[in-house]
Motif scaffolding. Structure first.
Motif, PDB file in Angstrom:
ATOM      1  N   TYR A 286       0.861  -1.176   0.000  1.00 56.30           N
ATOM      2  CA  TYR A 286       0.000   0.000   0.000  1.00 56.30           C
ATOM      3  C   TYR A 286       0.902   1.232   0.000  1.00 56.30           C
ATOM      4  O   TYR A 286       1.519   1.573   1.011  1.00 56.30           O
TER       5      TYR A 286
ATOM      6  N   LYS B  17       1.789   7.724 -10.441  1.00 63.98           N
ATOM      7  CA  LYS B  17       0.705   6.856 -10.899  1.00 63.98           C
ATOM      8  C   LYS B  17       0.913   6.443 -12.351  1.00 63.98           C
ATOM      9  O   LYS B  17       0.732   5.263 -12.708  1.00 63.98           O
TER      10      LYS B  17
ATOM     11  N   TYR C  48      -3.086   2.371  -2.991  1.00 65.26           N
ATOM     12  CA  TYR C  48      -2.365   3.617  -2.744  1.00 65.26           C
ATOM     13  C   TYR C  48      -3.271   4.698  -2.178  1.00 65.26           C
ATOM     14  O   TYR C  48      -4.501   4.668  -2.309  1.00 65.26           O
ATOM     15  N   ALA C  49      -2.595   5.654  -1.540  1.00 69.63           N
ATOM     16  CA  ALA C  49      -3.231   6.899  -1.120  1.00 69.63           C
ATOM     17  C   ALA C  49      -2.793   7.990  -2.081  1.00 69.63           C
ATOM     18  O   ALA C  49      -1.599   8.137  -2.354  1.00 69.63           O
ATOM     19  N   ALA C  50      -3.739   8.741  -2.609  1.00 65.50           N
ATOM     20  CA  ALA C  50      -3.412   9.830  -3.522  1.00 65.50           C
ATOM     21  C   ALA C  50      -2.804  10.996  -2.742  1.00 65.50           C
ATOM     22  O   ALA C  50      -3.299  11.373  -1.679  1.00 65.50           O
TER      23      ALA C  50
ATOM     24  N   TYR D 274      -5.262   0.009  -7.083  1.00 62.00           N
ATOM     25  CA  TYR D 274      -6.479   0.696  -6.653  1.00 62.00           C
ATOM     26  C   TYR D 274      -6.145   1.833  -5.699  1.00 62.00           C
ATOM     27  O   TYR D 274      -5.163   1.796  -4.969  1.00 62.00           O
ATOM     28  N   GLN D 275      -6.982   2.861  -5.728  1.00 63.06           N
ATOM     29  CA  GLN D 275      -6.885   3.940  -4.754  1.00 63.06           C
ATOM     30  C   GLN D 275      -7.821   3.645  -3.601  1.00 63.06           C
ATOM     31  O   GLN D 275      -9.003   3.346  -3.801  1.00 63.06           O
TER      32      GLN D 275
ATOM     33  N   VAL E 140      -6.655   9.156   0.697  1.00 58.24           N
ATOM     34  CA  VAL E 140      -5.949  10.398   0.375  1.00 58.24           C
ATOM     35  C   VAL E 140      -4.968  10.673   1.508  1.00 58.24           C
ATOM     36  O   VAL E 140      -5.263  10.399   2.674  1.00 58.24           O
TER      37      VAL E 140
ATOM     38  N   TRP F 109     -13.157  10.709   0.841  1.00 59.03           N
ATOM     39  CA  TRP F 109     -12.129   9.671   0.847  1.00 59.03           C
ATOM     40  C   TRP F 109     -11.666   9.369   2.271  1.00 59.03           C
ATOM     41  O   TRP F 109     -11.594  10.278   3.108  1.00 59.03           O
TER      42      TRP F 109
END
Length: 646
Positions: free
Chosen positions: A308, A317, A335-337, A362-363, A366, A427
């Protein structure tokens, strides 16, 4: 210094790599445009029944249940239980299967790294590794001091004197320190002075190692770069706009040297330094896929099936997606944006994670960053650090404008507004907060932003969450905020924290894992790689033993015998089951992936690891858990790693 109301102007630790932040705009995205992760087909899965060993499916988080067999097909788990039950389930679905013996080994759900960094780690892979942690053994190198650094740098001097020497992961906190009774303790300090006497003690003077080539080292905490005089000269006189700002602040090169001594911190100092390096040296994008392949292979070799990434910007990205187009990815990636805390307009609308999205990329959340690194002396604290530093309380990234507000004692309105806007995106949030003051501010801001709703609904997190007390633990529980612990703080830095950086605060407050579980919180353990190496089993060991590996022998080498390493706050040691849950079942929950991984429930991905020994078996010394051999790693019913035969 803090951001003075302009978002995250502070750099630190693995959560924000200043090299990447400064130079990512130079990456040619045309090479990656229009490429979508997952276009490369997944390798075929197998239809198998595993039996003949110890199998923990962790169904519904049950850490006690052992089963006789596990059946997989089509990339998913079909059934677990008795061998007869699994055989009947496979036959009922018309599945032709092969039975595979575990040979007495242990099968667990795939291990999870809930907070690390892929692209930001790999872009610096070509730099000289000056760190104290052996990336292969995940243990401290036998000796780490000024002479160690001197040897590494002298061996790296280029023939072309115009070429820069670039070093990463240098860590003054894990070099010898001096305790000063009644005063401020001192850590090893780097500086530059070209007028040095070669016969004198020049410990810390980078010019005494390299004088004719520019030298830049970035700290492991990533909040400071250290330059020799040649590099200072290149930075001060470079034609980039950031260097012009340095010239505006320091009216002559001599004043610049006198004031900085080659130590440049935070965005204002680090940016001109990085922009002065020849681009091809600074950002090795040419070899990025090679480094990423090695990164993912390391993950598989350590039993990891889900990474992650705790901070992915649009350029990262694009690179990750392009890698998925041309390379079979042997781990899943969530992931976290990244969010700068100012502009939320570019955040995509919230959508829950689906199993299909989680097959590759996948996101789930945040990311915001409130403060810095404790070992880098930039985590934001209530009390001053116990060692000498220019910023005695550390750095907070969301301050009100003006020098009078750089060390806020009450929650800045800027931070409250930022967090409120972040929650409003819908989010789940991951908020980096290391110091106890930063954690206090974050919890206060969460309380207002959530408006009475529980943070459990979105699984909001605090990252690292290092310095806790009863009050903040109770607030975590009341608000439904989950902590993710960088447990290497205890294992690698616990000794220097207790002796020099925090003293008794480290004993009382650092990584209170057991107290968090006692309040019903669901915790995870992470590496923040490259701050510490990828290695969930190592994280498990450090959480169970809380051994301080940074204690030294009289000859200056690190003590390697576990029996001689002191324990930091034994009451916070996790049981083996608790620690395993924090790198599997609960880590998946924090990463919004528990509906399809983290356990081997029917219908979940067939993501699992086969170990030579059982980490839950008390006959295996707790201090040897990181050394347990990973025999095989499977993702989606396909074997992605086999331990090489000796």
């Amino acid at each position: 210094m803090g951001s003075h109301g302009q978002g995250q102007g502070c750099t630190h630790c693995g959560c924000e790599n200043p090299v990447w932040n400064t130079l990512r705009h130079t990456v040619d995205l045309k090479a990656f445009a229009g490429k979508v992760a997952g276009q490369l087909p997944e390798p075929g899965s197998e239809s198998l029944i595993f039996t003949g060993g110890t199998i923990y499916p962790l169904r519904n988080g049950n850490m006690d249940e052992q089963v006789e067999a596990l059946g997989i097909h089509g990339g998913d788990v079909v059934a677990s239980g008795t061998l007869t039950h699994v055989q009947e389930r496979m036959k009922a679905r018309g599945i032709k299967y092969t039975t595979q013996s575990l040979g007495g080994r242990t099968l667990l759900p795939g291990l999870i790294e809930p907070h690390m960094h892929i692209v930001q780690s790999c872009v610096m892979d070509g730099w000289v590794n000056l760190g104290p942690i052996d990336e292969h053994t995940q243990k401290l190198t036998p000796r780490y001091n000024w002479n160690t650094l001197k040897g590494l740098l002298q061996a790296s001097q280029p023939k072309d004197k115009k070429q820069w020497i670039l070093g990463r992961m240098v860590d003054p906190a894990l070099m010898p320190f001096t305790v000063v009774p009644g005063g401020k303790n001192t850590l090893t300090h780097f500086y530059c002075d070209s007028t040095f006497d070669p016969k004198a003690d020049n410990t810390g003077n980078l010019d005494s190692i390299v004088s004719d080539s520019p030298l830049l080292m970035i700290s492991a905490s990533m909040h400071t770069v250290y330059l020799n005089t040649a590099a200072c000269n290149a930075v001060y006189y470079h034609d980039n706009a950031a260097s012009q700002k340095l010239r505006d602040e320091y009216k002559s090169f001599d004043i610049f040297l006198e004031k900085t001594k080659g130590n440049l911190q935070e965005e204002a100092g680090i940016t001109p330094a990085l922009l002065s390096i020849p681009l091809a040296q600074a950002l090795d994008v040419v070899n990025i896929f090679k480094y990423m392949k090695r990164y993912f292979e390391t993950a598989s070799s350590r039993g990891i099936t889900l990474l992650y990434d705790a901070m992915v910007d649009p350029v990262s990205k694009a690179i990750l997606e392009a890698y998925g187009l041309t390379h079979p990815r042997n781990v899943r990636v969530g992931y976290a944006a990244a969010c700068n805390g100012v502009d939320f307009s570019k955040i995509e609308p919230y959508k829950p994670v689906t199993k299909e999205a989680a097959r590759l990329f996948y996101q789930g959340s945040v990311k915001l960053i409130s403060d810095g690194s404790n070992q880098g002396l930039t985590g934001y604290q209530v009390d001053p650090y116990c060692c000498a530093t220019d910023r005695p309380y550390g750095n907070f990234n969301f301050c009100e404008p003006g020098e009078d507000h750089k060390d806020p004692k009450t929650l800045p309105e800027t931070y409250q507004k930022t967090l409120t806007n972040a929650v409003a995106t819908g989010w789940p949030l991951m908020i980096h907060a290391n110091g106890d003051r930063a954690i206090e501010f974050t919890l206060q801001a969460y309380k207002t932003a959530l408006k009475g709703q529980s943070g459990l609904e979105k699984r909001h997190r605090i990252e690292h969450c290092s310095m806790l007390n009863d009050k903040t633990l109770d607030q975590l529980k009341d608000l439904g905020i989950s902590p993710s612990f960088l447990i290497g703080h205890v294992g690698y830095w616990g000794y220097v924290f207790e002796q020099a950086i925090f003293e008794e605060k480290a004993t009382d407050m650092l990584d209170l894992c057991q107290d968090a579980l006692g309040r019903g919180l669901r915790i995870s353990l992470h590496s923040d790689c490259t701050v510490t190496p990828l290695g969930p089993l190592r994280s498990m060991e450090q959480a169970v033993t809380r051994k301080m590996e940074g204690v030294r022998n009289e000859d200056g080498t690190f003590v390697k015998e576990a029996a001689r390493q002191p324990v930091l706050n034994e009451g916070q040691c996790l049981t083996r089951q608790q620690a395993l849950k924090a790198i599997t079942y609960d880590a998946a929950w924090q990463c919004h992936a528990d509906a399809f991984t983290g356990s081997l429930q029917d219908g979940h991905f067939a993501d699992f690891v086969i170990l030579e020994k059982n980490p839950l078996d008390e006959k295996v010394p707790a201090s040897d858990i990181r050394d347990i051999k990973v025999c095989e790693t499977w993702k989606g019913g396909h074997k992605v790693y086999t331990h090489p035969q000796p």
